[in-house]
Design a protein around this motif. Structure first.
Motif, PDB file in Angstrom:
ATOM      1  N   ALA A 116      45.281  46.171  41.454  1.00 12.45           N
ATOM      2  CA  ALA A 116      44.896  46.061  42.864  1.00 12.45           C
ATOM      3  C   ALA A 116      44.432  44.644  43.173  1.00 12.45           C
ATOM      4  O   ALA A 116      44.769  44.084  44.230  1.00 12.45           O
ATOM      5  CB  ALA A 116      43.786  47.064  43.188  1.00 12.45           C
ATOM      6  N   ALA A 117      43.667  44.040  42.243  1.00 15.27           N
ATOM      7  CA  ALA A 117      43.218  42.659  42.450  1.00 15.27           C
ATOM      8  C   ALA A 117      44.413  41.716  42.494  1.00 15.27           C
ATOM      9  O   ALA A 117      44.462  40.781  43.322  1.00 15.27           O
ATOM     10  CB  ALA A 117      42.252  42.248  41.348  1.00 15.27           C
ATOM     11  N   LYS A 120      46.162  42.202  45.797  1.00 17.41           N
ATOM     12  CA  LYS A 120      45.326  41.606  46.845  1.00 17.41           C
ATOM     13  C   LYS A 120      45.471  40.083  46.822  1.00 17.41           C
ATOM     14  O   LYS A 120      45.603  39.436  47.872  1.00 17.41           O
ATOM     15  CB  LYS A 120      43.876  42.016  46.627  1.00 17.41           C
ATOM     16  CG  LYS A 120      42.941  41.605  47.724  1.00 17.41           C
ATOM     17  CD  LYS A 120      41.534  42.123  47.431  1.00 17.41           C
ATOM     18  CE  LYS A 120      40.548  41.690  48.493  1.00 17.41           C
ATOM     19  NZ  LYS A 120      39.201  42.164  48.176  1.00 17.41           N
ATOM     20  N   ALA A 124      46.981  37.857  49.721  1.00 16.95           N
ATOM     21  CA  ALA A 124      46.230  36.753  50.311  1.00 16.95           C
ATOM     22  C   ALA A 124      47.040  35.470  50.244  1.00 16.95           C
ATOM     23  O   ALA A 124      47.084  34.677  51.213  1.00 16.95           O
ATOM     24  CB  ALA A 124      44.888  36.585  49.601  1.00 16.95           C
TER      25      ALA A 124
END
Length: 176
Positions: A116-117, A120, A124
């Motif tokens: 998930a990081a 993300k 971004a």
């Protein structure tokens, strides 16, 4: 008289029954000892042997019952020990399985968090890139519009109304 003679004869017979004759007494005593010896030899000895056999059989049965009880107690103790160790082993297996499941769950959560990081971070980066791209495109468009406006301004002299008209066109093009 005859009656008296009969009574006397009868009294003499009665007196003979009550009197003690030594040879008869000795013969009776010897007879008694012989009977006791024969009874002891032929009656008491076999009965005593039978009683001894029955006693030995009863002792043997009791001894076998005690041995069977001791063996049963031993087997019971072994069963209880194995049951206790089986319970302990089952508890250890359950505990190990729970620890392993918790470790796997923690690993899956960590992996999902890392994924998930990463997603993300990529999102971004993509947003930042798209923003830069949009800014660059806007700059290019603003530059070309500025060039167009400058070209139009150079071609003709602009009055205030034309100047407002050009600014409105510029804002409409930038908005689009």
């Amino acid at each position: 008289m005859q009656l008296q003679a009969l009574m006397m004869l009868s009294a003499e017979n009665t007196q003979e029954l009550v009197t003690l004759v030594p040879w008869t007494f000795i013969a009776t005593i010897i007879n008694l000892f012989i009977q006791m010896f024969l009874i002891k030899k032929f009656l008491f000895k076999p009965i005593n042997e039978i009683l001894e056999k029955r006693k030995n059989l009863a002792d043997k049965t009791i001894r076998e019952a005690r041995e069977a009880k001791e063996e049963a107690d031993s087997l019971k103790d072994q069963y209880e020990d194995s049951l206790t160790s089986a319970h302990a082993e089952a508890a250890k297996i359950v505990s190990d399985a729970q620890k392993e499941a918790q470790n796997k769950a923690d690993a899956l959560v960590k992996e999902a968090q890392e994924e998930a990081a990463g997603i993300k971070a990529r999102a971004a980066a993509d947003i930042e890139q798209e923003r830069k791209k949009a800014v660059n495109e806007a700059k290019d468009e603003i530059g070309s519009l500025a060039m167009d406006i400058a070209g139009k301004v150079v071609e003709k002299e602009i009055n205030e109304a034309d100047h407002k008209k050009l600014i409105d066109e510029f804002i409409n093009q930038v908005g689009a």
